[in-house]
Design a protein around this motif. Sequence first.
Motif, PDB file in Angstrom:
ATOM      1  N   LEU A  97       0.822  -1.213   0.000  1.00  0.00           N
ATOM      2  CA  LEU A  97       0.000   0.000   0.000  1.00  0.00           C
ATOM      3  C   LEU A  97       0.855   1.262   0.000  1.00  0.00           C
ATOM      4  CD1 LEU A  97      -2.904  -0.975   2.428  1.00  0.00           C
ATOM      5  CD2 LEU A  97      -3.032  -0.619  -0.050  1.00  0.00           C
ATOM      6  N   GLY A  98       1.978   1.238   0.702  1.00  0.00           N
ATOM      7  CA  GLY A  98       2.869   2.399   0.739  1.00  0.00           C
ATOM      8  C   GLY A  98       3.557   2.647  -0.595  1.00  0.00           C
ATOM      9  N   GLN A  99       4.082   1.593  -1.193  1.00  0.00           N
ATOM     10  CA  GLN A  99       4.813   1.722  -2.462  1.00  0.00           C
ATOM     11  C   GLN A  99       3.887   2.118  -3.606  1.00  0.00           C
ATOM     12  OE1 GLN A  99       8.206   1.343  -2.954  1.00  0.00           O
ATOM     13  NE2 GLN A  99       7.890   1.973  -5.066  1.00  0.00           N
ATOM     14  N   PHE A 100       2.665   1.618  -3.599  1.00  0.00           N
ATOM     15  CA  PHE A 100       1.722   1.865  -4.696  1.00  0.00           C
ATOM     16  C   PHE A 100       0.600   2.830  -4.294  1.00  0.00           C
ATOM     17  CE2 PHE A 100       3.937  -1.848  -6.146  1.00  0.00           C
ATOM     18  CZ  PHE A 100       3.972  -1.704  -7.525  1.00  0.00           C
ATOM     19  N   ALA A 101       0.843   3.646  -3.294  1.00  0.00           N
ATOM     20  CA  ALA A 101      -0.187   4.580  -2.813  1.00  0.00           C
ATOM     21  C   ALA A 101      -0.745   5.410  -3.972  1.00  0.00           C
ATOM     22  CB  ALA A 101       0.389   5.501  -1.742  1.00  0.00           C
ATOM     23  N   GLY A 102      -2.073   5.440  -4.060  1.00  0.00           N
ATOM     24  CA  GLY A 102      -2.732   6.200  -5.114  1.00  0.00           C
ATOM     25  C   GLY A 102      -2.744   5.490  -6.455  1.00  0.00           C
ATOM     26  N   ARG A 103      -2.238   4.255  -6.500  1.00  0.00           N
ATOM     27  CA  ARG A 103      -2.163   3.502  -7.757  1.00  0.00           C
ATOM     28  C   ARG A 103      -2.608   2.055  -7.596  1.00  0.00           C
ATOM     29  NH1 ARG A 103       3.316   3.342  -9.190  1.00  0.00           N
ATOM     30  NH2 ARG A 103       3.793   3.819  -7.052  1.00  0.00           N
ATOM     31  N   VAL A 104      -3.494   1.820  -6.604  1.00  0.00           N
ATOM     32  CA  VAL A 104      -4.093   0.500  -6.412  1.00  0.00           C
ATOM     33  C   VAL A 104      -5.597   0.681  -6.547  1.00  0.00           C
ATOM     34  CG1 VAL A 104      -4.384  -1.497  -4.896  1.00  0.00           C
ATOM     35  CG2 VAL A 104      -2.278  -0.140  -4.774  1.00  0.00           C
ATOM     36  N   VAL A 105      -6.206  -0.030  -7.495  1.00  0.00           N
ATOM     37  CA  VAL A 105      -7.646   0.105  -7.712  1.00  0.00           C
ATOM     38  C   VAL A 105      -8.359  -1.222  -7.483  1.00  0.00           C
ATOM     39  CG1 VAL A 105      -7.468   2.069  -9.290  1.00  0.00           C
ATOM     40  CG2 VAL A 105      -7.417  -0.237 -10.210  1.00  0.00           C
ATOM     41  N   ASN A 106      -9.602  -1.116  -7.044  1.00  0.00           N
ATOM     42  CA  ASN A 106     -10.433  -2.276  -6.763  1.00  0.00           C
ATOM     43  C   ASN A 106     -11.853  -1.978  -7.219  1.00  0.00           C
ATOM     44  OD1 ASN A 106     -11.107  -4.841  -5.452  1.00  0.00           O
ATOM     45  ND2 ASN A 106     -12.191  -3.587  -3.955  1.00  0.00           N
ATOM     46  N   VAL A 107     -12.564  -3.014  -7.653  1.00  0.00           N
ATOM     47  CA  VAL A 107     -13.986  -2.864  -7.964  1.00  0.00           C
ATOM     48  C   VAL A 107     -14.774  -3.593  -6.882  1.00  0.00           C
ATOM     49  CG1 VAL A 107     -14.121  -4.872  -9.512  1.00  0.00           C
ATOM     50  CG2 VAL A 107     -15.761  -3.012  -9.748  1.00  0.00           C
ATOM     51  N   HIS A 108     -15.813  -2.914  -6.382  1.00  0.00           N
ATOM     52  CA  HIS A 108     -16.671  -3.475  -5.339  1.00  0.00           C
ATOM     53  C   HIS A 108     -18.097  -3.524  -5.879  1.00  0.00           C
ATOM     54  CE1 HIS A 108     -17.879  -4.462  -1.245  1.00  0.00           C
ATOM     55  NE2 HIS A 108     -18.909  -3.664  -1.431  1.00  0.00           N
ATOM     56  N   PRO A 109     -18.835  -4.607  -5.644  1.00  0.00           N
ATOM     57  CA  PRO A 109     -20.159  -4.760  -6.266  1.00  0.00           C
ATOM     58  C   PRO A 109     -21.312  -4.077  -5.523  1.00  0.00           C
ATOM     59  CG  PRO A 109     -19.615  -6.754  -5.095  1.00  0.00           C
ATOM     60  CD  PRO A 109     -18.419  -5.836  -4.971  1.00  0.00           C
ATOM     61  N   SER A 110     -21.101  -2.844  -5.095  1.00  0.00           N
ATOM     62  CA  SER A 110     -22.195  -2.037  -4.551  1.00  0.00           C
ATOM     63  C   SER A 110     -21.842  -0.573  -4.735  1.00  0.00           C
ATOM     64  CB  SER A 110     -22.444  -2.335  -3.066  1.00  0.00           C
ATOM     65  OG  SER A 110     -21.487  -1.688  -2.244  1.00  0.00           O
ATOM     66  N   LEU A 111     -22.788   0.273  -4.411  1.00  0.00           N
ATOM     67  CA  LEU A 111     -22.559   1.713  -4.462  1.00  0.00           C
ATOM     68  C   LEU A 111     -21.980   2.142  -3.120  1.00  0.00           C
ATOM     69  CD1 LEU A 111     -25.840   2.790  -6.295  1.00  0.00           C
ATOM     70  CD2 LEU A 111     -23.539   2.612  -7.255  1.00  0.00           C
ATOM     71  N   LEU A 112     -20.666   2.027  -3.009  1.00  0.00           N
ATOM     72  CA  LEU A 112     -20.015   2.424  -1.758  1.00  0.00           C
ATOM     73  C   LEU A 112     -20.379   3.873  -1.453  1.00  0.00           C
ATOM     74  CD1 LEU A 112     -16.473   0.828  -2.189  1.00  0.00           C
ATOM     75  CD2 LEU A 112     -18.319   0.031  -0.719  1.00  0.00           C
ATOM     76  N   PRO A 113     -20.540   4.206  -0.194  1.00  0.00           N
ATOM     77  CA  PRO A 113     -20.150   3.429   0.983  1.00  0.00           C
ATOM     78  C   PRO A 113     -21.168   2.377   1.441  1.00  0.00           C
ATOM     79  CG  PRO A 113     -20.930   5.577   1.681  1.00  0.00           C
ATOM     80  CD  PRO A 113     -20.962   5.573   0.172  1.00  0.00           C
ATOM     81  N   ARG A 114     -22.305   2.257   0.768  1.00  0.00           N
ATOM     82  CA  ARG A 114     -23.279   1.230   1.166  1.00  0.00           C
ATOM     83  C   ARG A 114     -22.720  -0.171   0.905  1.00  0.00           C
ATOM     84  NH1 ARG A 114     -27.990   2.192   2.856  1.00  0.00           N
ATOM     85  NH2 ARG A 114     -29.106   0.408   1.994  1.00  0.00           N
ATOM     86  N   HIS A 115     -22.933  -1.043   1.853  1.00  0.00           N
ATOM     87  CA  HIS A 115     -22.633  -2.474   1.722  1.00  0.00           C
ATOM     88  C   HIS A 115     -21.154  -2.756   1.458  1.00  0.00           C
ATOM     89  CE1 HIS A 115     -26.942  -2.756   1.803  1.00  0.00           C
ATOM     90  NE2 HIS A 115     -27.043  -2.059   0.690  1.00  0.00           N
ATOM     91  N   GLY A 116     -20.295  -2.000   2.118  1.00  0.00           N
ATOM     92  CA  GLY A 116     -18.859  -2.239   2.021  1.00  0.00           C
ATOM     93  C   GLY A 116     -18.296  -2.607   3.384  1.00  0.00           C
ATOM     94  N   GLY A 117     -17.006  -2.860   3.426  1.00  0.00           N
ATOM     95  CA  GLY A 117     -16.317  -3.145   4.682  1.00  0.00           C
ATOM     96  C   GLY A 117     -15.995  -4.619   4.848  1.00  0.00           C
ATOM     97  N   ARG A 118     -15.440  -4.920   5.994  1.00  0.00           N
ATOM     98  CA  ARG A 118     -14.983  -6.285   6.293  1.00  0.00           C
ATOM     99  C   ARG A 118     -16.133  -7.286   6.143  1.00  0.00           C
ATOM    100  NH1 ARG A 118     -10.473  -7.701   8.048  1.00  0.00           N
ATOM    101  NH2 ARG A 118      -9.933  -5.676   8.922  1.00  0.00           N
TER     102      ARG A 118
END
Length: 191
Positions: A97-118
């Motif tokens: 996370l430190g080395q690639f800060a601002g350059r790591v992307v993820n797709v989440h299957p909801s309209l965050l912030p709804r239904h996100g997290g651990r």
Amino acid sequence: MKLAFLASHGGSAARHIASACASGALNGVPVALASNNSRSPALLWAQESGLKWAHLSSARTPDADALDAAILDFLLESGADTLVLSGYMRELGPRVLGQFAGRVVNVHPSLLPRHGGRGMYGDRVHEAVLAAGDTESGATVHLVTQGIDEGPILAQSRVPVLPGDTLESLKARVQATEGDLMLEALRTLQE
């Protein structure tokens, strides 16, 4: 962009992005893919595609700090400058996370912030949308930060939740938007 991917299963986002790079729809070059799952179809695809690949998991490297270092070494050796999580089911460590800060992307299957997290991934997200009675769902591409699903949002797609929707019908409609949404987010990041 020199793109590396982390995937746990099929790597559909990685495949979609690689196809877009090959067609010129995205100015990028896929360089590497690692998986925490030795039987991941994404690993076979990476091998067949000529990408640098590796199986890097807590089963092989139980110490979390050592695994974080191994993933970072793999990414740096590949020459990657951008990291895409393609259905990667593990948290990233502070080194990556430190080395690639601002350059790591993820797709989440909801309209965050709804239904996100651990604990909110895959079918669990679609079940939560249906249980909540939401009238709209979709997908979110976000920058990955230390907090799960808490990073800045780059792009969102929206789909209606229809009367009579099942987990499978809603999931299919959301997933149909994810590949192009990821391309849109990567183009935004590139700019």
